[in-house]
Design a protein around this motif. Sequence first.
Motif: not given
Length: 280
Positions: A151, A154, A202, A205
């Motif tokens: 995250a 991202h 996401r 990532c």
Amino acid sequence: MPELPEVEVTRQSFADRILGARVAALRLGKPLRWPLGADPAGLAGTLVGAVQRRGKYLWLPLARQERAGTEPAGGLLIHLGMSGSLSFSSASAAVGVHDHMDLITDRGVLRLTDPRRFGAVVWSPSLDAGMAARLLAGLGREPFDDTLTGADLHAAWRGRRAAVKPVLMAGDVVVGAGNIYACEALFMAGIDPRLPAGRLSRPRCDRLLDAVRAVLRRAVEVGGSSLRDFKDAHGDPGAFQLETRVYGREGQPCRVCGSPVRRIVQAQRSTFFCAVCQKR
DNA sequence: CAGTGGCCCTGAGCGC
DNA sequence: TGCGCTCAGGGCCACT
């Protein structure tokens, strides 16, 4: 030469042996990327503390012995650039033309050998002040920091239109993946290196961060990559180059699907990838 | 401000 | 053998 694994392997190969050593002298050779920023003679008599790594930099803390204990006396921030390596040995070998630093201690000599001289040895009063603070300021998080998540990538990459591979290599979000390991991590994560960084979902990532960690961890385990001449401070080579999936394998069959590995240039660096396994 | 390219320096490898 | 060209694991900085 050295990406995070090589720097970490180097650190591990001499940190224990140099801990507590007393500095006798610092000898410098040809200029490196930056001047030392201190009088080398002033380091004599200091004691070497626990060697740390931050990104691709090594930090050698130095302390001065006082009546009541030890007092921090700054330290040396060392970067190996493209072609640098450190050796630490008690045998005093003759100084070669590419040997640009000898930290002479009562336990042995820490020697930086760096033909291209993109490396650096800089004195700084501490890690968070002076030149060290300046050089480390732009670095992203450590890949093995458990609190770092997909995250975070991202969020940091949102809106960025540059290709993910050079963005990953830039190291302003997560450090450590240079050209070899960025290529390998993107292959492992199944991500096309040309994809704009801001377009990664996401979950992708997450997968990329997992891959970066797995690739770097594995490389540290096997002693790093010795493409030309990497050796740790004992003089031992690494073995990761034997298991690269894409790096340096242009035209050879992908180890997963058999299609030829492609080589392109991104930001003046070669990128190796499999156009079938790595998707947009 | 994000993105791109130049540049620091030396050596190895390759084609001719 | 020698010459000239390209490329090499990094990262700072100037420019657009």
